[in-house]
Each structure stands twice: as C-alpha cells, then as structure tokens.
Design a protein around this motif. Structure first.
Motif, PDB file in Angstrom:
ATOM      1  N   THR A  16       0.861  -1.171   0.000  1.00  8.74           N
ATOM      2  CA  THR A  16       0.000   0.000   0.000  1.00  8.74           C
ATOM      3  C   THR A  16       0.897   1.220   0.000  1.00  8.74           C
ATOM      4  N   ALA A  63      -7.227  -0.352  -4.953  1.00  6.27           N
ATOM      5  CA  ALA A  63      -8.107   0.463  -4.111  1.00  6.27           C
ATOM      6  C   ALA A  63      -7.330   1.284  -3.087  1.00  6.27           C
ATOM      7  N   TYR A  64      -6.069   0.955  -2.846  1.00  2.61           N
ATOM      8  CA  TYR A  64      -5.249   1.745  -1.932  1.00  2.61           C
ATOM      9  C   TYR A  64      -4.679   3.001  -2.601  1.00  2.61           C
ATOM     10  N   ASP A  94      -9.631   8.701   2.225  1.00  2.00           N
ATOM     11  CA  ASP A  94      -8.600   7.949   2.949  1.00  2.00           C
ATOM     12  C   ASP A  94      -8.798   8.048   4.450  1.00  2.00           C
ATOM     13  N   PRO A  98     -13.059   5.558   3.153  1.00  2.00           N
ATOM     14  CA  PRO A  98     -11.886   4.986   2.495  1.00  2.00           C
ATOM     15  C   PRO A  98     -12.019   5.066   0.978  1.00  2.00           C
ATOM     16  N   TYR A 100     -12.423   4.239  -2.824  1.00  2.00           N
ATOM     17  CA  TYR A 100     -13.224   3.214  -3.504  1.00  2.00           C
ATOM     18  C   TYR A 100     -13.337   3.584  -4.969  1.00  2.00           C
ATOM     19  N   GLU A 116     -10.869   0.343  -0.358  1.00  2.00           N
ATOM     20  CA  GLU A 116      -9.605   0.414   0.378  1.00  2.00           C
ATOM     21  C   GLU A 116      -9.755  -0.206   1.768  1.00  2.00           C
ATOM     22  N   ASP A 119      -6.342   2.204   7.068  1.00  2.00           N
ATOM     23  CA  ASP A 119      -5.084   2.926   7.225  1.00  2.00           C
ATOM     24  C   ASP A 119      -4.905   3.202   8.717  1.00  2.00           C
ATOM     25  N   GLY A 190     -11.776  -2.854   3.866  1.00  2.00           N
ATOM     26  CA  GLY A 190     -12.365  -2.877   2.535  1.00  2.00           C
ATOM     27  C   GLY A 190     -13.066  -4.186   2.236  1.00  2.00           C
TER      28      GLY A 190
END
Length: 296
Positions: A16, A63-64, A94, A98, A100, A116, A119, A190
């Motif tokens: 990531t 997705a990250y 983020d 998250p 997407y 995602e 984090d 995710g």
C-alpha cells in the motif's frame, strides 16, 4: 511483472502507499475460532488460484491508490497490471470514507467494485474498526435480510457512506456496457465493506446479474444470521486468509461474530520462489484449520 500464481497475493495484500500495522487482540478478549465445521480443508490448485483469485487481488490492491489517480487509471504499477480498465467513479478521503471505485474490466466483461482497507495512521479508519457493537442491518439497503441479521456498527456505517453511489453507478455501468457480471473486492476494512456491498447488490440488481465477491483479510462482519445470509445469497463468496493474520479473528466470537463460508486459506509461501499453497476450508468457522493455525 507479476507471478501468475497466488505468489502475488502476499505482496499485493501488504503493498500500500503506507505500511499497514497488524492488528492485535483488543481489550484482552480471546480471539479464538468457533467450531461449526470440523471437515478437513482440501488443497486449492494453482490453476484455481490463478484463474479465480489473482485478478481480484490485483483490483483490491489498486483500491489503496488515491482516487485522483484512479479516475484516469494512472496509479503506476497497480494500474499497469490491469490494462484497459475504465473507471466510472472513484472517491473517498482515505479516512472516514476509504478510497473506492467502480470500473469496467473488458478482459472479463465485469463491473468491478473495490474498497480500500484500513489505514492505521488515520484516526477515522481506526474508529471504524474499534466499534465492536452489533446493530440491526439496514432494512432499506438489505430488504431481504430479515430482522435477526445484525452486523458490526462501524462496518455498516462505513458501507452506508458510499452505498447509494456504488449502487447507482453499478446500475448505470451495467446498462452502458451490457455486462452481466459484477465483482466486489477489498482488503481488511475494505473486505468488510465489500461483503456488505455484495449482499446489497445481490438484493437490488436483476436476477440475471451475477454477483461475485472475492475479498482478502476479512474481519468478522456480523452474527450467525449474517453469516448464513451471505452463504445463501452469494454461493461463490470467497474470503482469503493469510497464515497467522489476526484480522479474520476480529471482532471475537465471544461477541457473537461469525465468519461466513468460503474461506480460502494461504498455508505457506516459499520465500525463495514465491510459490504459495492454499486450501479450501469447509464450513463457517473451520475447527481443523483453526487448530492448525493455533499450533504453528
């Protein structure tokens, strides 16, 4: 160049823009497995790994990437591994939402939804995971779920922030492409959101639309009734677990969370060759596989 086997899954799940921190047991709660199924796991062939699991892993990795690099599919190596993809929408901050995206995959004639994972550097993402309470599933988004289905509060809140956008975009993407297949994927948080999305889409879309979901490092999302619902709605649902990764063991069974059927477990990876071995685990919480993991 990525390997054509599940050798790619380990770097994909850990690659990531940041280094993901491994979750640890929380609040002193035992994170042990359940015992619904005692059948022996069976080996998964390399051809199945390549044909059914590798491409979803590649999508889960992208997705990250920041949504700003996904709209034109310009996120570097993750996007380059999947040429020809057309993105219909990409978003997220983020954090509370998250990253997407919804895209078309011409190679498989599939509409792809990807989310995602967590984090740990972001406070809002951490809050999504810390909430362990179960709540009734949203009856509007999941009208066929039944009153006994309960899910993780934080996971449902996170899924709800993008649910309407995901559904409307998938509907328009199916109409514009003529495709009849949808893949929903994601890793960690995710994966939890993706499993909710897959159930929502299955209920909302016409019966001729095939909903597939392959997710990675799936935490437990809901209660026994949720696990049963996933099994009945999504017979091809697959959640990949990796050796001693603790994420699939939270939230704990002690709080009435249950994994659905469909676990595909990475048992070992050869660090020299990258070759991975996997096995299919029967039942919802496979006792035999859990014992193997406990004694390794």
């Amino acid at each position: 160049m990525f390997s054509s086997s599940l050798v790619a899954l380990l770097p994909l799940l850990s690659f990531t823009p940041r280094t993901l921190a491994a979750p640890v047991p929380l609040f002193g709660i035992n994170l042990g497995e359940g015992s619904e199924a005692t059948g022996n796991p069976t080996p998964i062939s390399q051809s199945t790994i390549t044909d059914d699991l590798l491409r979803p892993a590649l999508f889960a990795r992208t997705a990250y990437c920041p949504s700003s690099t996904l709209t034109d599919w310009s996120c570097g190596a993750p996007c380059n591994a999947l040429p020809g993809v057309n993105v219909f929408t990409a978003g997220g901050d983020d954090g509370e939402i998250p990253f997407y995206y919804v895209a078309s995959d011409p190679q498989t004639q599939t509409i792809v939804v990807a989310h995602e994972g967590t984090d740990p550097e972001n406070f809002y993402s951490d809050l999504n995971d810390i909430k362990f309470s179960q709540v009734a599933i949203n009856a509007t988004r999941f009208p066929q779920a039944g009153s006994n289905v309960q899910v993780h509060d934080g996971f449902q809140e996170t899924q709800g922030r993008t649910a309407d956008t995901i559904l409307s975009t998938v509907q328009s993407a199916l109409a514009s492409t003529g495709y009849t297949n949808v893949l929903v994927t994601g890793h960690s948080l995710g994966a939890a959101v993706a499993s909710l999305d897959a159930a929502m889409l299955k209920m909302a879309l016409p019966s001729n639309i095939e909903i597939g979901s392959v997710v990675f490092g799936l935490p437990r999302v809901g209660n026994q009734e949720w696990a049963d619902l996933v099994g009945s709605l999504l017979p091809s649902f697959t959640h990949v677990t990796n050796q001693n990764d603790p994420v699939p063991r939270v939230p704990p069974r002690a709080l009435s969370f249950v994994q659905p059927v469909g676990e595909a477990h990475i048992t070992a990876v050869n660090n020299s060759t990258g070759d991975a071995t996997m096995e299919e685990c029967p039942g919802q919480e496979n006792e035999v596989r859990a014992f193997r993991r406990a004694v390794v």
